[in-house]
Motif scaffolding. Sequence first.
Motif, PDB file in Angstrom:
ATOM      1  N   MET A  23      22.603  43.566  28.633  1.00 51.46           N
ATOM      2  CA  MET A  23      23.811  42.575  29.057  1.00 51.46           C
ATOM      3  C   MET A  23      23.233  41.334  30.012  1.00 51.46           C
ATOM      4  SD  MET A  23      27.470  43.535  30.698  1.00 51.46           S
ATOM      5  CE  MET A  23      27.118  45.126  30.927  1.00 51.46           C
ATOM      6  N   MET A  24      23.885  40.301  30.031  1.00 47.45           N
ATOM      7  CA  MET A  24      23.310  39.105  30.688  1.00 47.45           C
ATOM      8  C   MET A  24      23.618  39.461  32.241  1.00 47.45           C
ATOM      9  SD  MET A  24      26.223  36.139  30.131  1.00 47.45           S
ATOM     10  CE  MET A  24      26.288  36.075  28.479  1.00 47.45           C
ATOM     11  N   ASN A  25      22.879  38.774  33.036  1.00 48.59           N
ATOM     12  CA  ASN A  25      23.200  38.979  34.578  1.00 48.59           C
ATOM     13  C   ASN A  25      24.498  38.089  34.948  1.00 48.59           C
ATOM     14  OD1 ASN A  25      23.368  38.922  37.439  1.00 48.59           O
ATOM     15  ND2 ASN A  25      21.272  38.268  37.703  1.00 48.59           N
ATOM     16  N   LEU A  26      25.598  38.778  34.868  1.00 47.76           N
ATOM     17  CA  LEU A  26      26.920  38.145  34.764  1.00 47.76           C
ATOM     18  C   LEU A  26      27.090  37.559  36.458  1.00 47.76           C
ATOM     19  CD1 LEU A  26      29.071  40.905  33.314  1.00 47.76           C
ATOM     20  CD2 LEU A  26      28.480  38.642  32.461  1.00 47.76           C
ATOM     21  N   LYS A  27      26.321  37.591  37.381  1.00 42.63           N
ATOM     22  CA  LYS A  27      26.535  37.105  38.896  1.00 42.63           C
ATOM     23  C   LYS A  27      25.895  35.851  38.590  1.00 42.63           C
ATOM     24  CE  LYS A  27      25.781  41.360  41.588  1.00 42.63           C
ATOM     25  NZ  LYS A  27      25.174  41.878  42.704  1.00 42.63           N
ATOM     26  N   ASN A  28      24.972  35.527  37.704  1.00 40.75           N
ATOM     27  CA  ASN A  28      24.676  34.089  37.441  1.00 40.75           C
ATOM     28  C   ASN A  28      25.863  33.106  36.664  1.00 40.75           C
ATOM     29  OD1 ASN A  28      22.212  34.499  38.774  1.00 40.75           O
ATOM     30  ND2 ASN A  28      21.267  35.253  36.743  1.00 40.75           N
ATOM     31  N   HIS A  29      26.833  33.756  36.206  1.00 42.26           N
ATOM     32  CA  HIS A  29      27.651  32.876  35.450  1.00 42.26           C
ATOM     33  C   HIS A  29      29.115  33.079  36.100  1.00 42.26           C
ATOM     34  CE1 HIS A  29      24.858  32.649  32.374  1.00 42.26           C
ATOM     35  NE2 HIS A  29      24.424  33.822  32.597  1.00 42.26           N
ATOM     36  N   ILE A  30      29.214  32.996  37.358  1.00 38.57           N
ATOM     37  CA  ILE A  30      30.538  32.880  38.210  1.00 38.57           C
ATOM     38  C   ILE A  30      31.091  31.615  37.708  1.00 38.57           C
ATOM     39  CG2 ILE A  30      31.582  32.932  40.359  1.00 38.57           C
ATOM     40  CD1 ILE A  30      29.576  35.117  41.184  1.00 38.57           C
ATOM     41  N   GLY A  31      32.159  31.421  37.401  1.00 32.57           N
ATOM     42  CA  GLY A  31      32.739  30.075  37.160  1.00 32.57           C
ATOM     43  C   GLY A  31      32.950  29.899  35.663  1.00 32.57           C
ATOM     44  N   GLU A  32      31.944  30.719  34.805  1.00 34.12           N
ATOM     45  CA  GLU A  32      32.188  30.490  33.505  1.00 34.12           C
ATOM     46  C   GLU A  32      33.013  31.462  32.667  1.00 34.12           C
ATOM     47  OE1 GLU A  32      27.950  30.481  32.033  1.00 34.12           O
ATOM     48  OE2 GLU A  32      27.089  29.397  33.631  1.00 34.12           O
ATOM     49  N   VAL A  33      33.194  31.061  31.466  1.00 34.58           N
ATOM     50  CA  VAL A  33      34.256  31.562  30.653  1.00 34.58           C
ATOM     51  C   VAL A  33      33.506  32.591  29.692  1.00 34.58           C
ATOM     52  CG1 VAL A  33      36.009  31.718  28.772  1.00 34.58           C
ATOM     53  CG2 VAL A  33      36.048  30.006  30.827  1.00 34.58           C
ATOM     54  N   ILE A  34      33.520  33.686  29.492  1.00 35.52           N
ATOM     55  CA  ILE A  34      32.962  34.998  28.662  1.00 35.52           C
ATOM     56  C   ILE A  34      33.849  35.424  27.869  1.00 35.52           C
ATOM     57  CG2 ILE A  34      30.886  35.157  30.190  1.00 35.52           C
ATOM     58  CD1 ILE A  34      32.444  37.847  31.111  1.00 35.52           C
ATOM     59  N   GLU A  35      33.365  36.228  26.747  1.00 35.78           N
ATOM     60  CA  GLU A  35      34.057  36.884  25.765  1.00 35.78           C
ATOM     61  C   GLU A  35      33.616  38.329  26.000  1.00 35.78           C
ATOM     62  OE1 GLU A  35      35.340  37.149  21.091  1.00 35.78           O
ATOM     63  OE2 GLU A  35      33.641  36.000  21.791  1.00 35.78           O
ATOM     64  N   ILE A  36      34.515  39.114  26.157  1.00 31.90           N
ATOM     65  CA  ILE A  36      33.863  40.576  26.275  1.00 31.90           C
ATOM     66  C   ILE A  36      34.447  41.549  25.403  1.00 31.90           C
ATOM     67  CG2 ILE A  36      33.186  40.476  28.719  1.00 31.90           C
ATOM     68  CD1 ILE A  36      35.626  42.112  29.353  1.00 31.90           C
ATOM     69  N   ILE A  37      33.942  42.381  25.010  1.00 29.48           N
ATOM     70  CA  ILE A  37      34.463  43.847  24.190  1.00 29.48           C
ATOM     71  C   ILE A  37      34.527  44.847  25.401  1.00 29.48           C
ATOM     72  CG2 ILE A  37      34.282  45.441  22.502  1.00 29.48           C
ATOM     73  CD1 ILE A  37      34.324  42.435  21.381  1.00 29.48           C
ATOM     74  N   TYR A  38      35.619  45.473  25.340  1.00 27.26           N
ATOM     75  CA  TYR A  38      35.870  46.180  26.736  1.00 27.26           C
ATOM     76  C   TYR A  38      36.698  47.534  26.109  1.00 27.26           C
ATOM     77  CZ  TYR A  38      37.263  47.682  31.463  1.00 27.26           C
ATOM     78  OH  TYR A  38      37.598  48.250  32.425  1.00 27.26           O
ATOM     79  N   ILE A  39      36.125  48.719  26.708  1.00 27.03           N
ATOM     80  CA  ILE A  39      36.986  50.089  26.660  1.00 27.03           C
ATOM     81  C   ILE A  39      37.472  50.350  27.789  1.00 27.03           C
ATOM     82  CG2 ILE A  39      34.613  51.109  26.875  1.00 27.03           C
ATOM     83  CD1 ILE A  39      35.801  53.236  24.516  1.00 27.03           C
ATOM     84  N   ASP A  40      38.974  50.666  27.445  1.00 24.22           N
ATOM     85  CA  ASP A  40      39.729  50.904  28.946  1.00 24.22           C
ATOM     86  C   ASP A  40      39.702  52.544  28.959  1.00 24.22           C
ATOM     87  OD1 ASP A  40      41.287  52.415  26.967  1.00 24.22           O
ATOM     88  OD2 ASP A  40      43.163  50.652  27.192  1.00 24.22           O
ATOM     89  N   LYS A  41      40.174  53.148  30.116  1.00 21.46           N
ATOM     90  CA  LYS A  41      40.023  54.603  30.483  1.00 21.46           C
ATOM     91  C   LYS A  41      40.645  55.402  29.342  1.00 21.46           C
ATOM     92  CE  LYS A  41      43.923  54.361  33.530  1.00 21.46           C
ATOM     93  NZ  LYS A  41      44.319  54.487  34.944  1.00 21.46           N
ATOM     94  N   ALA A  42      41.517  54.775  28.337  1.00 20.29           N
ATOM     95  CA  ALA A  42      42.140  55.649  27.416  1.00 20.29           C
ATOM     96  C   ALA A  42      41.344  55.586  26.284  1.00 20.29           C
ATOM     97  CB  ALA A  42      43.447  55.164  27.122  1.00 20.29           C
ATOM     98  N   GLY A  43      40.347  54.920  26.124  1.00 24.56           N
ATOM     99  CA  GLY A  43      39.439  54.716  24.871  1.00 24.56           C
ATOM    100  C   GLY A  43      39.736  53.965  23.936  1.00 24.56           C
ATOM    101  N   LYS A  44      40.700  52.842  24.334  1.00 21.45           N
ATOM    102  CA  LYS A  44      41.143  51.609  23.599  1.00 21.45           C
ATOM    103  C   LYS A  44      40.418  50.500  23.540  1.00 21.45           C
ATOM    104  CE  LYS A  44      44.852  48.790  22.720  1.00 21.45           C
ATOM    105  NZ  LYS A  44      46.282  48.298  23.070  1.00 21.45           N
ATOM    106  N   LEU A  45      39.630  49.863  22.754  1.00 21.21           N
ATOM    107  CA  LEU A  45      38.833  48.712  22.532  1.00 21.21           C
ATOM    108  C   LEU A  45      39.578  47.483  22.509  1.00 21.21           C
ATOM    109  CD1 LEU A  45      36.294  49.493  19.888  1.00 21.21           C
ATOM    110  CD2 LEU A  45      35.841  49.634  22.462  1.00 21.21           C
ATOM    111  N   SER A  46      39.240  46.738  23.191  1.00 16.70           N
ATOM    112  CA  SER A  46      39.858  45.096  23.218  1.00 16.70           C
ATOM    113  C   SER A  46      38.810  44.092  23.414  1.00 16.70           C
ATOM    114  CB  SER A  46      40.894  45.097  24.526  1.00 16.70           C
ATOM    115  OG  SER A  46      40.190  44.989  25.783  1.00 16.70           O
ATOM    116  N   GLN A  47      39.276  42.962  22.958  1.00 16.04           N
ATOM    117  CA  GLN A  47      38.466  41.872  22.909  1.00 16.04           C
ATOM    118  C   GLN A  47      38.968  40.836  23.940  1.00 16.04           C
ATOM    119  OE1 GLN A  47      37.570  39.972  19.267  1.00 16.04           O
ATOM    120  NE2 GLN A  47      36.624  38.157  20.094  1.00 16.04           N
ATOM    121  N   ARG A  48      38.289  40.336  24.859  1.00 15.57           N
ATOM    122  CA  ARG A  48      38.888  39.502  26.061  1.00 15.57           C
ATOM    123  C   ARG A  48      38.207  38.200  26.468  1.00 15.57           C
ATOM    124  NH1 ARG A  48      42.396  42.679  29.575  1.00 15.57           N
ATOM    125  NH2 ARG A  48      42.747  44.519  28.428  1.00 15.57           N
TER     126      ARG A  48
END
Length: 65
Positions: free
Chosen positions: A1-26
């Motif tokens: 994964m990219m070093n996100l601290k170097n990208h503060i202020g930028e827009v990213i797209e993430i694939i995220y899994i929540d605590k219930a196991g549900k996937l989302s694209q943000r």
Amino acid sequence: MMNLKNHIGEVIEIIYIDKAGKLSQRHAKIIDVTDHYLKGYCYNRRCVRIFLLKNILAVSQKGIC
């Protein structure tokens, strides 16, 4: 994964899994990054959200703004 601290202020797209196991694209603008969390403005939810880094499955840079 990219070093996100170097990208503060930028827009990213993430694939995220929540605590219930549900996937989302943000799309989020990075506000802050710690060792365990990413704080960002989520364009999908239209509010500031906290994401656990361990639950981010994929990251890509996205220029939507």
